[in-house]
Design a protein around this motif. Sequence first.
Motif, PDB file in Angstrom:
ATOM      1  N   ILE A   1     -69.187 -55.474 -20.786  1.00 23.90           N
ATOM      2  CA  ILE A   1     -68.357 -56.649 -21.108  1.00 23.90           C
ATOM      3  C   ILE A   1     -67.486 -57.026 -19.909  1.00 23.90           C
ATOM      4  O   ILE A   1     -67.384 -58.187 -19.545  1.00 23.90           O
ATOM      5  CB  ILE A   1     -67.504 -56.382 -22.365  1.00 23.90           C
ATOM      6  N   ILE A   2     -66.865 -56.034 -19.267  1.00 23.94           N
ATOM      7  CA  ILE A   2     -66.050 -56.311 -18.084  1.00 23.94           C
ATOM      8  C   ILE A   2     -66.929 -56.914 -16.989  1.00 23.94           C
ATOM      9  O   ILE A   2     -66.579 -57.911 -16.367  1.00 23.94           O
ATOM     10  CB  ILE A   2     -65.338 -55.043 -17.574  1.00 23.94           C
ATOM     11  N   GLN A   3     -68.085 -56.307 -16.781  1.00 22.66           N
ATOM     12  CA  GLN A   3     -68.999 -56.787 -15.747  1.00 22.66           C
ATOM     13  C   GLN A   3     -69.437 -58.224 -16.033  1.00 22.66           C
ATOM     14  O   GLN A   3     -69.430 -59.069 -15.145  1.00 22.66           O
ATOM     15  CB  GLN A   3     -70.213 -55.864 -15.684  1.00 22.66           C
ATOM     16  N   HIS A   4     -69.792 -58.507 -17.258  1.00 26.83           N
ATOM     17  CA  HIS A   4     -70.274 -59.844 -17.618  1.00 26.83           C
ATOM     18  C   HIS A   4     -69.154 -60.881 -17.545  1.00 26.83           C
ATOM     19  O   HIS A   4     -69.339 -61.991 -17.043  1.00 26.83           O
ATOM     20  CB  HIS A   4     -70.872 -59.825 -19.024  1.00 26.83           C
ATOM     21  N   ALA A   5     -67.981 -60.528 -18.043  1.00 26.77           N
ATOM     22  CA  ALA A   5     -66.883 -61.495 -18.121  1.00 26.77           C
ATOM     23  C   ALA A   5     -66.229 -61.761 -16.773  1.00 26.77           C
ATOM     24  O   ALA A   5     -65.810 -62.878 -16.504  1.00 26.77           O
ATOM     25  CB  ALA A   5     -65.827 -61.005 -19.117  1.00 26.77           C
ATOM     26  N   PHE A   6     -66.139 -60.752 -15.926  1.00 31.89           N
ATOM     27  CA  PHE A   6     -65.354 -60.890 -14.705  1.00 31.89           C
ATOM     28  C   PHE A   6     -66.113 -60.582 -13.425  1.00 31.89           C
ATOM     29  O   PHE A   6     -65.674 -60.938 -12.353  1.00 31.89           O
ATOM     30  CB  PHE A   6     -64.112 -59.991 -14.773  1.00 31.89           C
ATOM     31  N   GLY A   7     -67.224 -59.891 -13.491  1.00 33.75           N
ATOM     32  CA  GLY A   7     -67.936 -59.437 -12.299  1.00 33.75           C
ATOM     33  C   GLY A   7     -68.551 -60.530 -11.460  1.00 33.75           C
ATOM     34  O   GLY A   7     -68.783 -60.349 -10.283  1.00 33.75           O
ATOM     35  N   LYS A   8     -68.814 -61.680 -12.054  1.00 28.13           N
ATOM     36  CA  LYS A   8     -69.461 -62.767 -11.321  1.00 28.13           C
ATOM     37  C   LYS A   8     -68.571 -63.317 -10.222  1.00 28.13           C
ATOM     38  O   LYS A   8     -69.054 -63.955  -9.301  1.00 28.13           O
ATOM     39  CB  LYS A   8     -69.829 -63.895 -12.281  1.00 28.13           C
TER      40      LYS A   8
ATOM     41  N   ALA B   1     -69.630 -46.300 -16.712  1.00 28.96           N
ATOM     42  CA  ALA B   1     -69.105 -46.128 -18.074  1.00 28.96           C
ATOM     43  C   ALA B   1     -68.629 -44.697 -18.302  1.00 28.96           C
ATOM     44  O   ALA B   1     -67.584 -44.471 -18.912  1.00 28.96           O
ATOM     45  CB  ALA B   1     -70.163 -46.507 -19.099  1.00 28.96           C
ATOM     46  N   ARG B   2     -69.389 -43.723 -17.798  1.00 29.77           N
ATOM     47  CA  ARG B   2     -68.965 -42.321 -17.942  1.00 29.77           C
ATOM     48  C   ARG B   2     -67.665 -42.062 -17.187  1.00 29.77           C
ATOM     49  O   ARG B   2     -66.801 -41.324 -17.655  1.00 29.77           O
ATOM     50  CB  ARG B   2     -70.062 -41.371 -17.453  1.00 29.77           C
ATOM     51  N   ARG B   3     -67.516 -42.676 -16.004  1.00 27.35           N
ATOM     52  CA  ARG B   3     -66.274 -42.502 -15.232  1.00 27.35           C
ATOM     53  C   ARG B   3     -65.086 -43.104 -15.980  1.00 27.35           C
ATOM     54  O   ARG B   3     -64.002 -42.525 -16.002  1.00 27.35           O
ATOM     55  CB  ARG B   3     -66.421 -43.116 -13.845  1.00 27.35           C
ATOM     56  N   ILE B   4     -65.287 -44.280 -16.589  1.00 22.12           N
ATOM     57  CA  ILE B   4     -64.220 -44.900 -17.375  1.00 22.12           C
ATOM     58  C   ILE B   4     -63.880 -44.020 -18.570  1.00 22.12           C
ATOM     59  O   ILE B   4     -62.711 -43.765 -18.864  1.00 22.12           O
ATOM     60  CB  ILE B   4     -64.619 -46.325 -17.820  1.00 22.12           C
TER      61      ILE B   4
ATOM     62  N   GLN C   1     -64.305 -44.205 -30.400  1.00 26.28           N
ATOM     63  CA  GLN C   1     -65.106 -43.431 -29.459  1.00 26.28           C
ATOM     64  C   GLN C   1     -66.517 -43.184 -29.980  1.00 26.28           C
ATOM     65  O   GLN C   1     -66.939 -42.061 -30.188  1.00 26.28           O
ATOM     66  CB  GLN C   1     -64.391 -42.130 -29.119  1.00 26.28           C
ATOM     67  N   GLY C   2     -67.261 -44.281 -30.163  1.00 22.74           N
ATOM     68  CA  GLY C   2     -68.654 -44.187 -30.578  1.00 22.74           C
ATOM     69  C   GLY C   2     -69.543 -43.908 -29.385  1.00 22.74           C
ATOM     70  O   GLY C   2     -69.108 -43.957 -28.235  1.00 22.74           O
ATOM     71  N   PRO C   3     -70.830 -43.663 -29.627  1.00 24.87           N
ATOM     72  CA  PRO C   3     -71.738 -43.279 -28.547  1.00 24.87           C
ATOM     73  C   PRO C   3     -71.924 -44.350 -27.470  1.00 24.87           C
ATOM     74  O   PRO C   3     -72.159 -44.024 -26.310  1.00 24.87           O
ATOM     75  CB  PRO C   3     -73.053 -42.977 -29.254  1.00 24.87           C
ATOM     76  N   ASP C   4     -71.819 -45.630 -27.812  1.00 26.13           N
ATOM     77  CA  ASP C   4     -72.057 -46.689 -26.836  1.00 26.13           C
ATOM     78  C   ASP C   4     -70.804 -47.471 -26.463  1.00 26.13           C
ATOM     79  O   ASP C   4     -70.884 -48.458 -25.734  1.00 26.13           O
ATOM     80  CB  ASP C   4     -73.101 -47.672 -27.385  1.00 26.13           C
ATOM     81  N   THR C   5     -69.657 -47.054 -26.943  1.00 29.49           N
ATOM     82  CA  THR C   5     -68.433 -47.826 -26.740  1.00 29.49           C
ATOM     83  C   THR C   5     -68.120 -48.052 -25.265  1.00 29.49           C
ATOM     84  O   THR C   5     -67.855 -49.176 -24.842  1.00 29.49           O
ATOM     85  CB  THR C   5     -67.243 -47.137 -27.434  1.00 29.49           C
ATOM     86  N   PHE C   6     -68.139 -47.017 -24.459  1.00 26.81           N
ATOM     87  CA  PHE C   6     -67.724 -47.157 -23.062  1.00 26.81           C
ATOM     88  C   PHE C   6     -68.791 -47.885 -22.236  1.00 26.81           C
ATOM     89  O   PHE C   6     -68.458 -48.593 -21.290  1.00 26.81           O
ATOM     90  CB  PHE C   6     -67.353 -45.801 -22.470  1.00 26.81           C
ATOM     91  N   LEU C   7     -70.050 -47.742 -22.606  1.00 31.29           N
ATOM     92  CA  LEU C   7     -71.103 -48.508 -21.955  1.00 31.29           C
ATOM     93  C   LEU C   7     -70.907 -50.000 -22.228  1.00 31.29           C
ATOM     94  O   LEU C   7     -70.954 -50.826 -21.314  1.00 31.29           O
ATOM     95  CB  LEU C   7     -72.479 -48.048 -22.442  1.00 31.29           C
ATOM     96  N   ARG C   8     -70.641 -50.366 -23.477  1.00 34.22           N
ATOM     97  CA  ARG C   8     -70.405 -51.779 -23.807  1.00 34.22           C
ATOM     98  C   ARG C   8     -69.130 -52.292 -23.149  1.00 34.22           C
ATOM     99  O   ARG C   8     -69.097 -53.413 -22.668  1.00 34.22           O
ATOM    100  CB  ARG C   8     -70.325 -51.974 -25.329  1.00 34.22           C
ATOM    101  N   LEU C   9     -68.084 -51.470 -23.103  1.00 39.38           N
ATOM    102  CA  LEU C   9     -66.845 -51.864 -22.428  1.00 39.38           C
ATOM    103  C   LEU C   9     -67.135 -52.231 -20.976  1.00 39.38           C
ATOM    104  O   LEU C   9     -66.712 -53.272 -20.483  1.00 39.38           O
ATOM    105  CB  LEU C   9     -65.816 -50.726 -22.497  1.00 39.38           C
TER     106      LEU C   9
END
Length: 109
Positions: free
Chosen positions: A59-66, A97-100, A48-56
């Motif tokens: 990553i989901i958006q980049h890998a699957f959002g297209k 990210a905050r909602r996740i 639970q680092g400061p940018d973990t959920f933003l990167r998560l």
Amino acid sequence: MIAVAMPSEVADALVGEKLAIRPGIRGSAAEITLIGITVAATTVSILQGPDTFLRLTEIIQHAFGKRTGITVQITAKGEKVYIEIPVDSGGDVATVARRIQDALTEEDE
């Protein structure tokens, strides 16, 4: 740390960025499911680092959002939460990210 089952591609990216670790054989406390996509899942412990959920989220958006946009189903503490992740990178990823994060870390009342 939160043990979360999620798509392997997302888990590998988080581990590669040192935002998660592989906990070994153990059940998960929560699950992230991408609606409409069949992918292999694995469990990692999210740090639970400061940018973990933003990167998560990124990553989901980049890998699957297209594909057509993505709906994330988060199951934690027996409840399901559905969160839309915008397809385009112009969407408000920080809010998603905050909602996740809230869905995965909300304390029992």
